[in-house]
Design a protein around this motif. Structure first.
Motif, PDB file in Angstrom:
ATOM      1  N   SER A 144       0.807  -1.212   0.000  1.00  0.00           N
ATOM      2  CA  SER A 144       0.000   0.000   0.000  1.00  0.00           C
ATOM      3  C   SER A 144       0.840   1.260   0.000  1.00  0.00           C
ATOM      4  CB  SER A 144      -0.919  -0.004   1.238  1.00  0.00           C
ATOM      5  OG  SER A 144      -1.757   1.098   1.231  1.00  0.00           O
ATOM      6  N   SER A 145       2.142   1.128   0.161  1.00  0.00           N
ATOM      7  CA  SER A 145       2.974   2.332   0.175  1.00  0.00           C
ATOM      8  C   SER A 145       3.157   2.902  -1.217  1.00  0.00           C
ATOM      9  CB  SER A 145       4.346   1.997   0.778  1.00  0.00           C
ATOM     10  OG  SER A 145       5.033   1.084  -0.044  1.00  0.00           O
ATOM     11  N   THR A 171       1.584   4.045  -5.036  1.00  0.00           N
ATOM     12  CA  THR A 171       0.362   4.568  -5.639  1.00  0.00           C
ATOM     13  C   THR A 171       0.472   4.472  -7.146  1.00  0.00           C
ATOM     14  OG1 THR A 171       0.102   6.121  -3.817  1.00  0.00           O
ATOM     15  CG2 THR A 171      -1.146   6.568  -5.815  1.00  0.00           C
ATOM     16  N   ASN A 201      -4.372  -1.579  -3.033  1.00  0.00           N
ATOM     17  CA  ASN A 201      -3.714  -0.369  -3.517  1.00  0.00           C
ATOM     18  C   ASN A 201      -4.584   0.350  -4.537  1.00  0.00           C
ATOM     19  OD1 ASN A 201      -1.482   1.426  -3.597  1.00  0.00           O
ATOM     20  ND2 ASN A 201      -0.777   0.473  -5.476  1.00  0.00           N
ATOM     21  N   LYS A 230      -7.130   2.827  -2.976  1.00  0.00           N
ATOM     22  CA  LYS A 230      -6.503   4.116  -2.676  1.00  0.00           C
ATOM     23  C   LYS A 230      -6.227   4.905  -3.948  1.00  0.00           C
ATOM     24  CE  LYS A 230      -2.171   4.171  -1.957  1.00  0.00           C
ATOM     25  NZ  LYS A 230      -0.792   3.974  -1.433  1.00  0.00           N
ATOM     26  N   LYS A 250      -3.144   9.050   2.553  1.00  0.00           N
ATOM     27  CA  LYS A 250      -2.207   9.008   3.682  1.00  0.00           C
ATOM     28  C   LYS A 250      -2.780   8.171   4.812  1.00  0.00           C
ATOM     29  CE  LYS A 250       0.257  11.917   6.994  1.00  0.00           C
ATOM     30  NZ  LYS A 250      -0.224  11.102   8.150  1.00  0.00           N
ATOM     31  N   ASP A 303      -2.641   4.453   3.865  1.00  0.00           N
ATOM     32  CA  ASP A 303      -1.290   3.909   4.017  1.00  0.00           C
ATOM     33  C   ASP A 303      -0.947   3.682   5.483  1.00  0.00           C
ATOM     34  OD1 ASP A 303      -0.669   3.740   1.347  1.00  0.00           O
ATOM     35  OD2 ASP A 303       0.368   5.669   1.267  1.00  0.00           O
ATOM     36  N   TYR A 343      -2.852   0.591   6.706  1.00  0.00           N
ATOM     37  CA  TYR A 343      -2.278  -0.628   6.111  1.00  0.00           C
ATOM     38  C   TYR A 343      -0.958  -0.978   6.797  1.00  0.00           C
ATOM     39  CZ  TYR A 343      -0.247  -3.835   2.732  1.00  0.00           C
ATOM     40  OH  TYR A 343       0.335  -4.926   2.152  1.00  0.00           O
ATOM     41  N   ASN A 344      -0.097   0.010   6.937  1.00  0.00           N
ATOM     42  CA  ASN A 344       1.232  -0.244   7.492  1.00  0.00           C
ATOM     43  C   ASN A 344       1.164  -0.630   8.968  1.00  0.00           C
ATOM     44  OD1 ASN A 344       2.497   0.289   5.033  1.00  0.00           O
ATOM     45  ND2 ASN A 344       2.660   2.474   5.462  1.00  0.00           N
TER      46      ASN A 344
END
Length: 372
Positions: free
Chosen positions: A34-35, A37, A170, A173, A196, A199, A202-203
């Protein structure tokens, strides 16, 4: 009016066009990152009539500098438009969740919106009456519908231009970012804030669940129909939120006639062989059918009262809409509660709807969303 004059030519073919269903589901599951885009920026190009150019999965498309009247062809579209601060710009929508009592109570301005899209069919005459300057187009409505939009001079968008970072999560987003840029105005800034937050969530989850050994993960089955028994395999967004949450989709490698979003029919014998520890369904009636049927009685999830209902707000959380942000922690806390004691799902839900939909949820709303 110019658009209404153009519709005369279309009506000679049909007032109601039935479009060929074209699934936009990609049946390849990848590890979610997810980091990243997907590429979705506007090109900064302008057309002679003052429109801007956006990078769409369908190519470079032109849209208004800021859309004022939007028609949507899927629940995940109008829920996105509302999140992006543009609910008052909606002029037409698809049949479904947008007309249920809870949604209309929260967005009363939608009560009289025309239902222009239903069953992959577009009522072009009614669409023209709505006078949209942008249609968010689902590819299942087919190329014929897209061609009609082009002939009428109506701008449309579909999905952001894909890149190597594609995953279903992903993409949720990336779509919000793309829609925000395409709609313009404050929507672009809201979309960046959502990305943001997405992310970060997710993280937060991945940081804990990625360390689990296989024997610490919980087996799970997502069931979408009772008769026939329909489940989702590994070619679905459900595969991704189960994996992220520290779960194992027992149907990951199931094969057969795969339908939309990785759905396929299986036998009761197959479910008994899988014997999942957790089952998730998307409505209360389906849960009741499962727990009341003797054939399911020996499944661990049924024996141990681990059959859960997917929360539903503006739409079911786990089906590609912006509420997917909440689906991630919901499943994580369901499967790995000891890892996520710090997450208060009710408060998180209230905060999310307040921030992004300007809705103050009360206890009755929470009960509705979580199907208590």
């Amino acid at each position: 009016m110019k658009l209404r004059n153009k519709i005369l030519a279309l009506l000679s073919v049909a007032a109601m066009l039935t479009m060929t269903a074209c699934s936009n589901t990609n049946n390849t599951t990848q590890t979610s990152d997810s980091s990243k885009t997907q590429a979705s920026e506007t090109t900064n190009q302008k057309t002679a009539d003052g429109k801007k150019v956006v990078n769409d999965a369908l190519g470079e498309l032109t849209v208004p500098e800021e859309s004022k009247r939007i028609a949507t062809t899927a629940a995940a579209h109008w829920t996105s438009v509302a999140l992006l601060g543009a609910s008052d710009k909606l002029v037409a929508m698809e049949e479904g969740y947008g007309k249920n009592k809870w949604v209309v109570k929260k967005f009363p301005e939608w009560a009289n919106l025309p239902v222009v899209f239903a069953g992959n069919t577009a009522n072009m005459e009614e669409l023209l009456k709505a006078e949209p300057d942008l249609v968010i187009y689902a590819t299942r409505y087919g190329d014929d519908f897209r061609k009609q939009l082009e002939d009428l001079g109506i701008s449309y968008i579909s999905d952001p231009k894909p890149d190597d970072s594609f995953t279903f999560l992903n993409r949720v987003k990336a779509k919000l970012v793309y829609y925000g840029e395409a709609i313009g105005g404050v929507s672009a800034d809201i979309a960046k804030e959502y990305a943001k937050d997405f992310d970060d969530m997710y993280n937060k989850i991945n940081e804990k669940t990625s360390k689990l050994e296989d024997n610490q993960k919980k087996t799970m089955l997502s069931v979408t129909s009772f008769d026939p028994i329909t489940i989702i395999n590994g070619s679905s967004i459900g595969q991704e939120w189960m994996t992220l949450a520290g779960g194992i989709n027992v149907a990951k490698d199931a094969t057969g006639d795969v339908g939309t979003s990785g759905r396929l029919n299986v036998s009761m014998e197959q479910v008994l062989e899988w014997n999942p520890s957790y089952i998730i369904v998307d409505n209360k009636g389906l849960k009741e059918s499962i727990i009341q049927d003797t054939a399911w009685a020996n499944i661990d999830a049924v024996k141990n009262d681990k059959v859960f209902i997917m929360p539903t707000g503006l739409m079911p959380w786990g089906y590609h809409g912006p509420e997917e942000y909440l689906m991630m922690p919901y499943i994580a806390k369901t499967l790995q509660p000891e890892l996520f004691e710090d997450i208060d799902m009710e408060q998180l839900t209230k905060d999310f709807y307040k921030k992004y939909y300007k809705i103050d949820l009360d206890e009755e709303d929470i009960s509705y969303i979580f199907s208590k």
